[in-house]
Motif scaffolding. Structure first.
Motif, PDB file in Angstrom:
ATOM      1  N   ARG A  49      -6.612  -1.237  -6.497  1.00  0.00           N
ATOM      2  CA  ARG A  49      -7.356  -0.912  -5.271  1.00  0.00           C
ATOM      3  C   ARG A  49      -7.835  -2.168  -4.568  1.00  0.00           C
TER       4      ARG A  49
ATOM      5  N   ASN B 266      -5.046  -0.035 -12.192  1.00  0.00           N
ATOM      6  CA  ASN B 266      -5.851  -1.035 -11.497  1.00  0.00           C
ATOM      7  C   ASN B 266      -5.905  -2.357 -12.259  1.00  0.00           C
TER       8      ASN B 266
ATOM      9  N   GLU C 286       0.817  -1.206   0.000  1.00  0.00           N
ATOM     10  CA  GLU C 286       0.000   0.000   0.000  1.00  0.00           C
ATOM     11  C   GLU C 286       0.859   1.268   0.000  1.00  0.00           C
TER      12      GLU C 286
END
Length: 836
Positions: free
Chosen positions: A255, A240, A119
């Motif tokens: 995500r 993504n 992250e």
């Protein structure tokens, strides 16, 4: 040197690969040792090793930091060559006093340092993006190679390909993935400069040189280049989704990555003399569209710069034809933290047909000359297309490629033209290649280069209720005869109605063409005269109406008239995929015994004429397609497609017995949902503004064939509804195995789900109802035409896709109007298609 009496054996070469048993990734720099001897080695960057020895040995051992040591027996192989592969089990590595992956796994993403590490990488992705600057330019060299994988040359046999073409061994190269021998069959090289501008935003690729060679050069070269570049796109893990192989894979920096992947901090390793933290990721379900792989981040780097990326597809992934795939990327960091991609390498091994040789494909891309100055030629941003080609782009000499080729090329790759020339001197190979070309294009070429092609072969014979058995012969001229003047036509004969049908076309192109008149972009004047059948309520989007495969139908096909058309068209296709068509047309509709022209006063007509003008607009930004000689096949459906058309024919002008003013518009696009598949959306609507006879009204598109057809209704009959206003939709959701991938045993079949729902809401106004306006033609009795109520016509169904990798099987239910005369309430439909 250790001498052991009686221990000398025949020389043997042992090769293999060492892999992580979980991720199936190679383990670099693992130690390989033959116990009882002094022989040992290390695996290379791709986990491969090779040991040659004449000493006696009974087993072989592999070990690496963070993995259990594994010993395997020699087996029965006593001389020559042996292959032994290792799958090592990770034991977990102590990193910064935190055991990131325990020996017995109870994985959780909560409070997981590896997930936090990922992250952090994701949170800083925009800070290092070079496109955050006002300008960004770089030189790009890309080479795409196709080859026969694991090619075992054997010229000792009495016959066969290798014996006949013994020179083939001169062109054999080595796989960069496994070290196995490969025989290159196709090559694409491109040298270009990429210019990016932030405001106003634009990105263009100026192609300075293109080189194409190989066994596929008889296909449409521009289409093949587009296909290869679409299938093997550049990978951006910071998005993504990763869009390759015409699918969307979930990026490990997506995500949803913490819910889709498992992350592990597994090691600290050296990458180009830089000590890096190794972050490993694995899909929670190996059958889904994700990757196994590793990120390498410099130790202590607060910007979380990824120096190297290595990714593979899992062994059990629900992906067709691909046996293995490796993606590796290298990056450099600028002093301000900007990341610059310097290398992007993609290697795939595939099996197209069982029992056939496997295929090897590689896209090797190198990026150099990065700078952030304004582009030297700002006019490059004025072009509509993404790629601009320099003059003479296809004719660059060896000096150009020596200067612009920034990645070393193997001998077999670089000599492919010579190999193909030598192969084509043999008559068997020459005519075999001709046969493949005919099958792929649907046309028979004449001479070389061909000035006239015969076809399309798929329409040579067919059948329908009115004509019975139908034979057709046609053809077209090519650019070898004239680069600007083109002609095409056909003649057909129906053995039941005993009538000849025909079509003739003459076209002038304002652009020189390389092969044929339909090449993109088209800018031409086209004149056509045709006499043939008009299948009312059946509009074939992707096939000719007399395609032989469309002859197998679920009911009699009688809704036809004879149609005589003379038209003149102006066609302008722009590089940005905006198209304008303008057409003036004279058409003559003639009845059949099934479709008579009788008005409300009981008068019969042998024909009626209509003189009209039509304007069509079409915009499909980013559309990619394979160019055929008669049409185009979409390479993907990602691009939005918008169309708008209007036809105008005033009553009394040029002898028109009726008026016609009709407008139609449509929109289609594929919407992706990352790991959850995608949806194809098609909507269309139209309105007729005038009182017009039924052949010129808006008749829903019915599909009588057992094969799935685009933009049509599987359970609707032709002319079952006739409208002058309508709205239509077609929604198909492809789950890509989202459910079936989780069912034991079933998931091994690699089936994929499809759910669809389509419908039509229409209305026939009072001015176009024949029983209220006796000057109009009555609806034919055989059509069983019904007025639509306030309820739309709807049908839905489920499908199993990927049956035997090439077959889709649908079952369709009619949801409304199930009691209409001759209503089809449901049934099976099929489609053969190629998909990864």
């Amino acid at each position: 040197m250790i001498a052991i009496p009686h221990a000398i054996a025949d020389t043997v070469t042992v090769t293999g690969i060492v892999r992580d048993s979980l991720t199936r990734e190679p383990v670099p720099f693992a130690t390989i040792f033959l116990p009882g001897t002094d022989r040992g080695t290390l695996t290379d960057d791709n986990g491969r090793y090779s040991i040659t020895t004449a000493l006696k040995w009974d087993s072989i051992q592999a070990s690496a930091m963070g993995y259990d040591t594994k010993t395997l027996p020699r087996g029965n192989k006593r001389s020559g060559k042996a292959r032994i592969d290792f799958d090592l089990h990770s034991t977990g590595v102590l990193l910064s006093t935190v055991i990131a992956r325990p020996k017995k796994e109870h994985y959780t993403k909560k409070d997981n340092p590896a997930v936090r590490f990922m992250e952090k990488i994701r949170s800083t992705r925009d800070l290092g993006d070079p496109r955050r600057k006002d300008n960004y330019n770089y030189d790009k060299y890309e080479r795409i190679t196709l080859a026969i994988n694991n090619y075992q040359f054997n010229d000792s046999a009495k016959g066969g390909f290798d014996k006949k073409f013994s020179f083939i061994k001169e062109y054999i190269d080595t796989s960069a993935l496994t070290g196995a021998p490969i025989l290159n069959v196709a090559l694409r090289e491109k040298a270009s400069q990429v210019n990016y501008r932030k405001d106003p935003q634009g990105e263009k690729e100026y192609v300075k040189g293109l080189r194409q060679a190989g066994m596929d050069d008889f296909l449409d070269q521009e289409s093949m280049k587009t296909f290869y570049e679409d299938v093997m796109r550049e990978v951006d893990v910071y998005g993504n989704d990763v869009n390759i192989l015409q699918n969307r894979f979930v990026s490990p920096l997506s995500r949803i990555a913490p819910d889709f992947y498992k992350f592990y901090l597994t090691d600290t390793v050296m990458v180009d003399t830089v000590s890096c933290v190794e972050l490993t990721f694995v899909p929670r379900n190996a059958a889904t569209f994700g990757f196994t792989g590793r990120f390498y981040v410099p130790l202590g780097d607060s910007t979380m710069f990824i120096k190297r990326i290595v990714m593979r597809v899992p062994h059990d992934i629900n992906l067709n034809f691909i046996n293995s795939m490796l993606i590796s990327q290298d990056y450099e960091r600028m002093p301000d933290g900007t990341r610059l991609k310097t290398r992007d390498d993609m290697i795939m091994e595939a099996t197209i047909l069982p029992g056939m040789p496997g295929m090897y494909a590689r896209r090797n891309t190198v990026y150099t000359g990065h700078n952030f100055e304004p582009a030297s030629d700002q006019s490059v941003f004025d072009y509509g297309q993404a790629q601009i080609y320099a003059p003479g782009v296809y004719s660059r000499d060896t000096t150009f490629w020596a200067e612009n080729r920034t990645s070393a090329i193997a001998h077999g790759e670089n000599s492919m033209e010579l190999m193909i020339q030598r192969l084509r001197k043999d008559p068997v190979y020459y005519w075999g290649e001709k046969a493949i070309k005919t099958f792929a294009s649907g046309y028979i070429t004449t001479g070389g280069p061909s000035k006239f092609d015969i076809g399309p072969l798929t329409s040579t014979f067919s059948s329908n209720t009115v004509e019975g058995f139908r034979l057709r012969l046609g053809g077209m001229t090519t650019a070898a005869l004239s680069k600007r003047w083109f002609a095409r036509g056909y003649a057909a004969y129906g053995f039941r109605d005993h009538k000849w049908k025909y079509s003739g076309e003459l076209e002038y192109s304002f652009r020189d063409k390389r092969q044929h008149s339909r090449e993109f972009p088209v800018h031409s004047l086209r004149a056509t005269h045709m006499y043939d059948m008009n299948m009312l309520g059946q509009h074939f989007v992707s096939n000719n109406q007399d395609n032989m495969f469309m002859s197998w139908k679920r009911m009699e096909d009688v809704q036809m008239t004879y149609h005589r058309v003379t038209k003149l068209e102006y066609i302008l296709e722009m590089e940005n995929n905006f198209t304008v068509k303008a057409r003036i047309q004279n058409e003559r509709q003639e009845p059949t015994r099934f479709m008579p022209f009788v008005n409300g006063y009981g008068q019969s007509f042998g024909h009626y004429n209509m003189n009209s003008a039509t304007v069509e607009l079409r915009y499909a930004p980013g559309e990619k397609f394979y160019q055929m000689k008669t049409g185009r096949v979409p390479i993907n459906f990602d691009a939005p497609i918008l169309t708008l058309s209007h036809t105008w024919a005033p009553k009394g002008v040029a002898g028109n017995p009726f008026a016609l003013s009709s407008t139609e518009a449509s929109f289609s696009k594929r919407f992706w949902f990352s790991a959850f598949g995608f949806m194809d959306v098609f909507v269309k609507g139209g309105h007729v503004w005038t009182r017009s006879p039924y052949p010129n009204l808006l008749i829903p598109n019915a599909n009588l064939s057992y094969f799935i057809q685009l933009e049509s209704f599987s359970c609707l009959n032709p002319m079952e509804f006739i409208n002058d206003s309508y709205a239509q939709w077609d929604l198909t959701y492809w789950a890509n195995g989202a459910i079936l991938n989780y069912i034991p045993l079933i998931k091994k079949l690699k089936l994929r789900e499809a759910i669809f729902f389509r419908g039509l809401y229409g209305h026939l106004s009072h001015r176009n109802r024949p029983w209220e306006n006796p000057s109009l033609f009555e609806f034919p009795a055989d059509a069983h035409t019904q007025l639509m109520s306030s309820t739309p016509y709807m049908e839905a169904g489920i499908g199993l896709d990927n049956v035997f990798k090439v077959l889709r099987i649908d079952y369709t239910w009619r949801l409304t109007y199930r009691n209409n005369p001759q209503a089809c309430r449901g049934g099976l439909r099929f489609m053969f298609h190629f998909t990864f």
